[in-house]
Write an enzyme that holds these catalytic residues in place. Structure first.
Site, mmCIF file in Angstrom:
data_model
loop_
_atom_site.group_PDB
_atom_site.id
_atom_site.type_symbol
_atom_site.label_atom_id
_atom_site.label_comp_id
_atom_site.label_asym_id
_atom_site.label_seq_id
_atom_site.Cartn_x
_atom_site.Cartn_y
_atom_site.Cartn_z
ATOM 1 N N GLU A 224 -9.784 -35.252 11.706
ATOM 2 C CA GLU A 224 -8.899 -34.221 12.265
ATOM 3 C C GLU A 224 -9.591 -32.889 12.012
ATOM 4 O OE1 GLU A 224 -6.048 -34.621 13.910
ATOM 5 O OE2 GLU A 224 -6.050 -36.798 13.732
ATOM 6 N N CYS A 258 -4.858 -24.915 12.433
ATOM 7 C CA CYS A 258 -5.847 -25.485 13.358
ATOM 8 C C CYS A 258 -5.393 -25.416 14.807
ATOM 9 C CB CYS A 258 -6.139 -26.936 12.977
ATOM 10 S SG CYS A 258 -4.644 -27.927 12.897
HETATM 11 P P1 NAD Z 1 -13.271 -28.027 4.707
HETATM 12 O O1 NAD Z 1 -13.914 -28.947 5.687
HETATM 13 O O2 NAD Z 1 -14.114 -27.025 4.000
HETATM 14 O O3 NAD Z 1 -12.537 -28.857 3.520
HETATM 15 C C1 NAD Z 1 -11.632 -29.908 3.745
HETATM 16 C C2 NAD Z 1 -11.709 -30.923 2.609
HETATM 17 O O4 NAD Z 1 -12.996 -31.470 2.563
HETATM 18 C C3 NAD Z 1 -11.426 -30.367 1.211
HETATM 19 O O5 NAD Z 1 -10.634 -31.315 0.490
HETATM 20 C C4 NAD Z 1 -12.801 -30.272 0.580
HETATM 21 O O6 NAD Z 1 -12.815 -30.459 -0.823
HETATM 22 C C5 NAD Z 1 -13.540 -31.397 1.261
HETATM 23 N N1 NAD Z 1 -14.980 -31.154 1.375
HETATM 24 C C6 NAD Z 1 -15.602 -29.962 1.476
HETATM 25 N N2 NAD Z 1 -16.948 -30.144 1.574
HETATM 26 C C7 NAD Z 1 -17.146 -31.480 1.553
HETATM 27 C C8 NAD Z 1 -18.308 -32.305 1.629
HETATM 28 N N3 NAD Z 1 -19.523 -31.782 1.739
HETATM 29 N N4 NAD Z 1 -18.142 -33.623 1.601
HETATM 30 C C9 NAD Z 1 -16.908 -34.176 1.497
HETATM 31 N N5 NAD Z 1 -15.780 -33.454 1.416
HETATM 32 C C10 NAD Z 1 -15.892 -32.113 1.438
HETATM 33 O O7 NAD Z 1 -12.125 -27.349 5.537
HETATM 34 P P2 NAD Z 1 -11.153 -26.195 5.123
HETATM 35 O O8 NAD Z 1 -11.854 -24.912 5.076
HETATM 36 O O9 NAD Z 1 -10.377 -26.624 3.927
HETATM 37 O O10 NAD Z 1 -10.166 -26.218 6.396
HETATM 38 C C11 NAD Z 1 -10.362 -25.451 7.537
HETATM 39 C C12 NAD Z 1 -10.777 -26.288 8.717
HETATM 40 O O11 NAD Z 1 -9.939 -27.420 8.867
HETATM 41 C C13 NAD Z 1 -10.652 -25.526 10.021
HETATM 42 O O12 NAD Z 1 -11.775 -25.787 10.818
HETATM 43 C C14 NAD Z 1 -9.408 -26.106 10.662
HETATM 44 O O13 NAD Z 1 -9.350 -25.999 12.073
HETATM 45 C C15 NAD Z 1 -9.486 -27.519 10.221
HETATM 46 N N6 NAD Z 1 -8.159 -28.146 10.266
HETATM 47 C C16 NAD Z 1 -7.939 -29.151 11.142
HETATM 48 C C17 NAD Z 1 -6.682 -29.722 11.216
HETATM 49 C C18 NAD Z 1 -6.346 -30.835 12.176
HETATM 50 O O14 NAD Z 1 -5.276 -31.405 12.044
HETATM 51 N N7 NAD Z 1 -7.201 -31.162 13.120
HETATM 52 C C19 NAD Z 1 -5.671 -29.252 10.381
HETATM 53 C C20 NAD Z 1 -5.951 -28.233 9.493
HETATM 54 C C21 NAD Z 1 -7.195 -27.678 9.431
#
Ligand code: NAD
Length: 483
Positions: A224, A258
């Site tokens: 997602e 998002c």
């Molecule tokens: P992110 O990808 O930085 O982090 C999300 C999760 O991934 C966190 O739990 C983090 O600890 C983990 N993570 C970070 N780096 C990682 C790695 N290298 N390997 C494995 N896990 C890792 O995202 P964010 O900044 O927390 O969220 C913002 C983004 O999420 C935006 O792009 C937004 O559009 C998207 N988003 C999508 C949805 C959806 O339903 N499609 C909903 C909310 C947010």
């Protein structure tokens, strides 16, 4: 090459705990899989009750994490999680039923059905922006489908993560559902394990890393992800309605959503009128002056300094290149406050057109023909959400037919998320897989085909070797053409 606890920079204790939980869940998965609809519903009821019991603690946690207004927490977190639980409770027994399918003439005498078996041990990695919604709604689907789950909430909403752990400890035993808190290194350690399914919510770039890690064990994935959500406002739209909804959903969660409108494409004949209406609604919602808006209890704050600097940079870059600030524009780093900002006449080379904004900056672009707007949208990656405000049916149909992406919402914003009967998710860069309601149940289930022969003279007898008889030739001709 597998990374060690040392190379991942996590303590041996955390690493050991992760291994231990995984092992426990792995051993326990068939017990959980055997549970009936009634037993699974019982677990979901416990979660529903806990969400109500902790309603004010949930509000406090989100207020502590990024000053999220209490009402927004109720709308977008507690209420939606409980809607999803009630919807699942209502329909679960039916979803779990095997589905009989027909057999053609060539398979006469046999029967066929599809059963939905749990995938096994699943990993959910969540993000911070709607921590309860985006961690617990997938969890509801996973539990409903009879899986064991390890859930890692985001480190950027620590109060919410701690409360999620507390709530889930109250509702589940660790061998069925466990929470592991931590930063990126913990997520990476978890991703080394051979989960049967990985459900990830977050950015597109990290989504690619998750998919690579999943490939090592050929785990199925739901991703997602994010991206830019366009809004089209055409010359027939109810501008007052459009502005009221765009302003609201853009600023809900302080733009850190998002499916928030990322930018607006507006027909040139109504550009100025729309900008005027947006200003009116922003003032009505949050106050007449920047200071009043800073004091507004209805605006959250940017979650961390990195995102604040990113937004500051997007605005400065646009303005340096000639964009006009039609509304707002003030930034206060001490509070991570950004006055909701409308930017017009933004040149095409500005960075704001490239990146998902994820904050209260709203660039507005004029278009002359609908084809031009559609072409602009189709040059970017497929959006997770798409909004159109129009009163001309022909325009609405054309835009839906000629664009691609996740959900669409017409003459409103965000409705497509809040209906559990609609599959939620993106496509390609905005995501893989869908959830909510029965889509979530299917996402966490393996559809297993069961074919059974009942006949003492099965039709397959007619096709056994040695080949080449006249009867077989006739049958094959029939089979190819008619059966
Ligand atoms: P992110 O990808 O930085 O982090 C999300 C999760 O991934 C966190 O739990 C983090 O600890 C983990 N993570 C970070 N780096 C990682 C790695 N290298 N390997 C494995 N896990 C890792 O995202 P964010 O900044 O927390 O969220 C913002 C983004 O999420 C935006 O792009 C937004 O559009 C998207 N988003 C999508 C949805 C959806 O339903 N499609 C909903 C909310 C947010």
């Amino acid at each position: 090459m597998a990374e060690t606890a040392e190379s991942l920079q996590i303590t041996p204790a955390t690493s050991g705990r992760i291994q231990e939980i995984f092992k426990k869940q792995h051993g326990h998965q068939y017990t959980v899989a055997r549970t009936t609809a009634r037993q699974r519903i019982e677990k979901l009821r416990r979660l529903h009750t806990a969400m109500i019991r902790h309603r004010s603690a949930i509000r406090q946690a989100l207020a502590a994490d990024f000053r999220k207004p209490a009402e927004e927490t109720d709308i977008s977190e507690t209420a939606y999680v409980n809607t999803e639980i009630r919807h699942t409770i209502r329909h679960l027994a039916r979803w779990m039923q095997p589905r009989r399918v027909g057999v053609g003439l060539s398979l006469l005498g046999s029967s066929a059905r599809v059963i939905y078996e749990p995938k096994g041990v699943c990993l959910i990695i969540g993000t911070w922006n709607f921590p309860f919604n985006l961690n617990l709604v997938p969890l509801i689907a996973a539990v409903a489908s009879g899986n064991c789950v390890i859930l890692k909430p985001s480190e950027h909403a620590p109060h919410s993560a701690a409360l999620i752990e507390k709530i889930l400890r109250e509702c589940f035993r660790e061998e069925e559902v466990a929470v592991v808190q931590g930063e990126v290194e913990v997520a990476r350690q978890l991703l080394q394990l051979p989960f049967n399914h990985i459900f990830f919510t977050g950015s597109t770039s990290i989504g690619k890393e998750v998919m690579q890690a999943a490939a090592r064990h050929l785990a199925s994935v739901t991703l997602e992800l994010g991206g830019k959500t366009p809004v089209i406002v055409d010359e027939t739209a109810d501008l007052d309605r459009a502005a009221s909804r765009i302003a609201w959903i853009k600023c809900l969660n302080y733009g850190q959503t998002c499916i928030a409108p990322d930018h607006v494409l507006v027909h040139e004949s109504v550009h100025d009128a729309l900008v005027g209406k947006l200003k009116e609604w922003l003032q009505k919602y949050y106050g007449d002056t920047p200071e009043a808006r800073r004091q507004s209890p209805d605006l959250a704050r940017v979650v961390h300094d990195r995102q604040f600097r990113f937004l500051l940079d997007l605005k400065a870059n646009a303005v340096d290149l000639g964009a006009k600030v039609a509304f707002g524009g003030e930034f206060d780093p001490a509070e991570r406050f950004i006055d909701p900002t409308i930017l017009t006449d933004v040149p095409p080379e500005a960075k704001i057109w490239e990146h998902e904004i994820f904050g209260c900056l709203l660039p507005i672009k004029r278009y002359q023909t609908l084809d031009e707007a559609i072409e602009y949208i189709n040059t970017g990656s497929k959006p997770l959400a798409f909004y159109i405000f129009s009163n001309r049916e022909r325009h609405i149909k054309k835009v839906i037919r000629e664009t691609r992406g996740g959900g669409v919402c017409v003459n409103e914003c965000a409705l497509q998320f809040f209906n559990p009967d609609l599959p939620f998710g993106g496509h390609n860069a905005s995501g893989i897989g869908k959830y909510h309601g029965d889509s979530g149940f299917m996402e966490f289930s393996n559809a297993r085909s069961i074919a059974r022969q009942h006949s003492s003279y099965p039709t397959t007898n007619l096709f056994l070797p040695p080949y080449g008889s006249r009867l077989m030739k006739t049958l094959l001709n029939w089979l190819v053409r008619w059966l």
